[in-house]
Design an enzyme around this catalytic site. Structure first.
Site, PDB file in Angstrom:
ATOM      1  N   LEU A 337      25.287 -15.607  -8.768  1.00  0.00           N
ATOM      2  CA  LEU A 337      24.473 -14.571  -8.137  1.00  0.00           C
ATOM      3  C   LEU A 337      24.415 -14.700  -6.628  1.00  0.00           C
ATOM      4  CD1 LEU A 337      21.476 -14.495 -10.639  1.00  0.00           C
ATOM      5  CD2 LEU A 337      23.501 -13.028 -10.609  1.00  0.00           C
ATOM      6  N   GLY A 338      24.510 -15.892  -6.112  1.00  0.00           N
ATOM      7  CA  GLY A 338      24.414 -16.094  -4.669  1.00  0.00           C
ATOM      8  C   GLY A 338      24.982 -17.434  -4.272  1.00  0.00           C
ATOM      9  N   GLN A 339      25.391 -17.520  -3.019  1.00  0.00           N
ATOM     10  CA  GLN A 339      25.963 -18.750  -2.490  1.00  0.00           C
ATOM     11  C   GLN A 339      25.714 -18.783  -0.995  1.00  0.00           C
ATOM     12  OE1 GLN A 339      30.195 -19.069  -2.906  1.00  0.00           O
ATOM     13  NE2 GLN A 339      30.227 -21.281  -2.539  1.00  0.00           N
ATOM     14  N   GLY A 340      25.435 -19.954  -0.474  1.00  0.00           N
ATOM     15  CA  GLY A 340      25.203 -20.109   0.953  1.00  0.00           C
ATOM     16  C   GLY A 340      25.160 -21.569   1.323  1.00  0.00           C
ATOM     17  N   VAL A 345      23.254 -20.064  -6.699  1.00  0.00           N
ATOM     18  CA  VAL A 345      22.293 -19.527  -7.658  1.00  0.00           C
ATOM     19  C   VAL A 345      23.074 -18.962  -8.835  1.00  0.00           C
ATOM     20  CG1 VAL A 345      20.481 -17.834  -8.074  1.00  0.00           C
ATOM     21  CG2 VAL A 345      20.590 -19.010  -5.877  1.00  0.00           C
ATOM     22  N   LYS A 359      21.484 -30.404  -1.114  1.00  0.00           N
ATOM     23  CA  LYS A 359      20.787 -31.581  -0.627  1.00  0.00           C
ATOM     24  C   LYS A 359      19.549 -31.809  -1.482  1.00  0.00           C
ATOM     25  CE  LYS A 359      22.204 -30.954   4.206  1.00  0.00           C
ATOM     26  NZ  LYS A 359      21.738 -30.798   5.599  1.00  0.00           N
ATOM     27  N   ASP A 456      12.218 -18.758   8.154  1.00  0.00           N
ATOM     28  CA  ASP A 456      13.490 -18.171   7.703  1.00  0.00           C
ATOM     29  C   ASP A 456      13.239 -16.792   7.106  1.00  0.00           C
ATOM     30  OD1 ASP A 456      16.183 -18.000   7.364  1.00  0.00           O
ATOM     31  OD2 ASP A 456      16.273 -19.235   5.561  1.00  0.00           O
TER      32      ASP A 456
END
Length: 707
Positions: A337-340, A345, A359, A456
């Site tokens: 679903l997501g990456q960063g 996710v 981390k 953020d």
């Protein structure tokens, strides 16, 4: 006159029987001092074990003498009884002596052929402390059994744990009993419950994310060090989907050893703790935790039992890994679903997602924030029925579960985020107002009640649910991702997360407030952007605590302007993405790369050009009302920057102004102002764009996004 009392090693307190033992306040010890304590504890434990064995042998010998006297008396009457009693006495002596010798970690008499391979690896672990364990830290001879102090020291975790099961002493990873096979014992005891031994913790900070597949297929990991691989094989479960994956080949042992040393060193600086089912003793000054608190918890929760520390207890179910970690299908990357930079996710089911962080410090911070938010929100406002049990409190997304072993947190699943939402219509302006009011309330709650700054605020970190029958309508919104969050300065040295999984306490890092690490470069508040441009080493200007909340709401105003441009530009969303947003993000990537490489001057140069794009956004949406913003920013750049940087700023601003024309949004702005909800959002954006210098941060945050 200085005090003669000196601090001593907590693990070596073998000679005292004081009830309610509590460690004296200690200064932060060095690694060398803690390792010296470990050696002293090991020596004291070995000496105590030998004394206990000698005492047991003496008792058996005395009993043998007494029995011999009885035998002599009975010999005159019945000769056969001598043989019987003598045989029983010898058996008793052998049994007790064998048990005492076993407790002293001399197990040669119970070794089997299948245990020889584990013996070599056990020799190194026998140097680790094995101390008798009672709640009062009694002597070695007291109590009804032994506690084994187990030192879990891998590439990503260093902790000490007590294992206890009657007359069982824990050595290394398994529980050994007299004459039994160590490989048959695969469960430990903590908190009165059986817990399966877990595979070693793999640090995603130095390895790529793992691929695991459902059904017991081996996963793919990078090659770890030899000790880590050995421990993985020893603690693996033979069947089921939780088999320990085999390592990849190709990485050199030298690089692996370097990574392990660096990782263990950083972990050593964080914590060193001893725990059992009665108490969790940490190296944090004056802090001991009660593991019985976990029995009544199902989610991370703040337990304000101490005025000195903010303790968040993080429970973990016994079958969490089998229900969550091994149930995630990572066989197809299209499921992601997501990456960063934070990690990845993945979907767990229709209602939950799993976040795999890179981390462990981020996982610790996430669960601490989740417990803090959940507890503080419990007494503030009752949850809507649709959000009960979902982990969303006051517009803030929290984790409902955590696994340090796999570096995983579980969250509620949303339809999309505000950045990827592509259905914007003026007819749904009322839902947009509710969404931004929810976000503003979440920011105010986070700063005023929790005393934490998010740092953020971006469209990517605003999760939304939409109406399936009308995709343009936002049903609910929540703020997520606390990887950059920092507590207020008065919370320094007080924030601690206590984990049931490892029996350890982890301290949350103190606030640093380096501006270059706060906010996404494209959504950083303008006063902080200016400070960073002038000084790349600048920190947050803490002249008053209200500045934190004002800065957060100013960043939310930038997100609002980003969404209003999509909503009001008559050219359509595709043109906005390829033109307006492309200019906004054009230099954001360069700023992030320069920051990663330590080129702070290049980072400030990129932020200067981003400031031009931010100014163009405001001028385009506000029209003539944005003239003051443009003139003030131009005067600042000309006064503070060199001539070449001024020319670069003007050149990029001219490029942005040619793409972001007020004519593209003028008619839709008039339609927006014709509604009460649209007027509210437009005025909220105007107020946030008026925060253009450091002194403006001292304003009243209640004037921004008023209720």
């Amino acid at each position: 006159m200085s005090s003669a009392l000196r601090s001593r090693a907590r693990s070596a307190s073998l000679g005292t029987t004081t009830e309610g033992w509590d460690p004296p306040p200690l200064r932060r010890p060095s690694r060398a001092r803690r390792r010296q304590w470990m050696r002293e504890a090991a020596q004291a434990a070995a000496q105590a074990a030998v004394q206990a064995a000698q005492a047991a042998a003496a008792q058996v010998a005395q009993a043998h003498v007494d029995e011999d006297e009885v035998v002599d008396l009975m010999a005159d009457e019945a000769g056969g009884g001598v043989t019987t009693l003598t045989t029983l006495s010898s058996v008793s002596t052998t049994t007790v002596l064998g048990h005492a010798t076993f407790s002293a970690c001399v197990r040669n008499d119970v070794m089997r052929d299948g245990e020889k391979e584990d013996a070599a690896s056990d020799k190194e672990n026998l140097r680790r402390p094995v101390v008798p364990s009672t709640s009062s830290r009694g002597s070695a001879a007291s109590g009804d059994g032994y506690h084994g102090l187990r030192c879990r020291e891998t590439s990503a975790m260093w902790s000490f744990e007590y294992d206890r099961d009657g007359d069982v002493t824990s050595v290394r990873r398994a529980l050994f009993t007299g004459g039994s096979d160590p490989s048959d014992s695969v469960s430990g005891v903590r908190g009165g419950r059986k817990r399966p031994l877990r595979p070693p913790l793999v640090s995603l900070a130095r390895t790529p994310l793992c691929r695991r597949r459902v059904g017991g297929v081996d996963a793919v990991l990078e090659e770890n060090d030899v000790e880590l691989r050995a421990e993985s094989q020893d603690s693996a479960v033979a069947s089921g989907p939780g088999r320990v994956p085999q390592p990849l080949s190709g990485s050199s042992g030298e690089e692996s050893a370097t990574a392990v040393e660096a990782d263990s060193t950083s972990h050593d600086d964080v914590h060193c703790t001893c725990s059992n089912d009665q108490i969790i003793t940490t190296s944090i000054r004056g802090l001991t935790c009660d593991p019985r608190m976990f029995l009544r918890l199902t989610h991370p929760e703040l337990c304000e039992l101490s005025i000195s520390y903010l303790l968040v207890y993080v429970p973990k179910e016994d079958d969490f890994c089998h229900k969550i970690c091994y149930a995630v299908d990572m066989s197809d990357e299209s499921y992601r679903l997501g990456q960063g930079s934070f990690g990845e996710v993945w979907p767990l089911d229709r209602y939950r997602v799993v976040k795999v962080a890179r981390k462990h410090s981020e996982t610790v911070l996430t669960v601490w924030m989740s417990g803090l938010i959940r507890t503080r929100a419990a007494g503030e406002q009752q949850q809507p029925p649709s959000l009960v049990g979902t982990g969303v409190h006051r517009g803030l997304l929290t984790a409902t579960g955590c696994c340090l072993l796999h570096n995983v947190t579980v969250h509620r699943r949303f339809h999309t985020d505000m950045f990827h939402h592509d259905q914007w219509k003026l007819a749904c302006i009322d839902s947009y107002r509710r969404a931004f009011c929810t976000l503003a309330d979440a920011i105010k709650f986070l700063n005023h009640q929790c005393r934490v700054c998010h740092f953020d605020i971006t469209p990517m970190n605003v999760l939304i649910d939409v109406n399936p029958h009308n995709p343009s309508e936002i049903v609910r919104a929540a703020l997520c991702d606390y990887s950059l969050s920092e507590p207020y300065p008065d919370y320094n040295e007080r924030c601690v997360a206590v984990f049931q999984e490892t029996g350890t306490a982890r301290r949350i890092p103190n606030c640093s407030h380096r501006l270059r690490e706060c906010y996404h470069p494209a959504f950083r508040p303008m006063p902080l952007q200016k400070l960073l441009i002038c000084d790349p080493h600048a920190r947050f200007p803490v002249a008053g605590l209200r500045r934190y909340c004002m800065s957060e709401l100013s960043a939310l105003g930038n997100v609002l302007g980003f969404c209003l441009m999509r909503l009001l530009d008559r050219r359509g969303l595709d043109e906005v993405r390829m033109g307006t947003e492309a200019l906004l993000f054009k230099h954001a990537g360069a700023a992030c790369r320069a920051l990663e490489n330590g080129k702070l001057t290049h980072c400030s140069d990129a932020c200067l050009l981003i400031l031009a794009a931010q100014m163009s956004y405001g001028a385009c949406l506000l029209g003539e009302h944005g003239a003051a913003l443009v003139s003030h920013t131009l005067r600042f750049v000309e006064a503070k920057m060199s001539s070449c940087r001024v020319r670069a700023f003007r050149r990029f601003y001219h490029e942005c102004s040619q793409t972001m024309l007020h004519e593209y949004v003028r008619k839709n702005v008039e339609r927006l102002l014709a509604t009460s909800d649209g007027l509210y959002l437009y005025n909220a954006f105007r107020r946030t764009t008026s925060i253009i210098c450091e002194e403006d941060l001292d304003g009243d945050c209640r004037q921004l996004f008023p209720e």
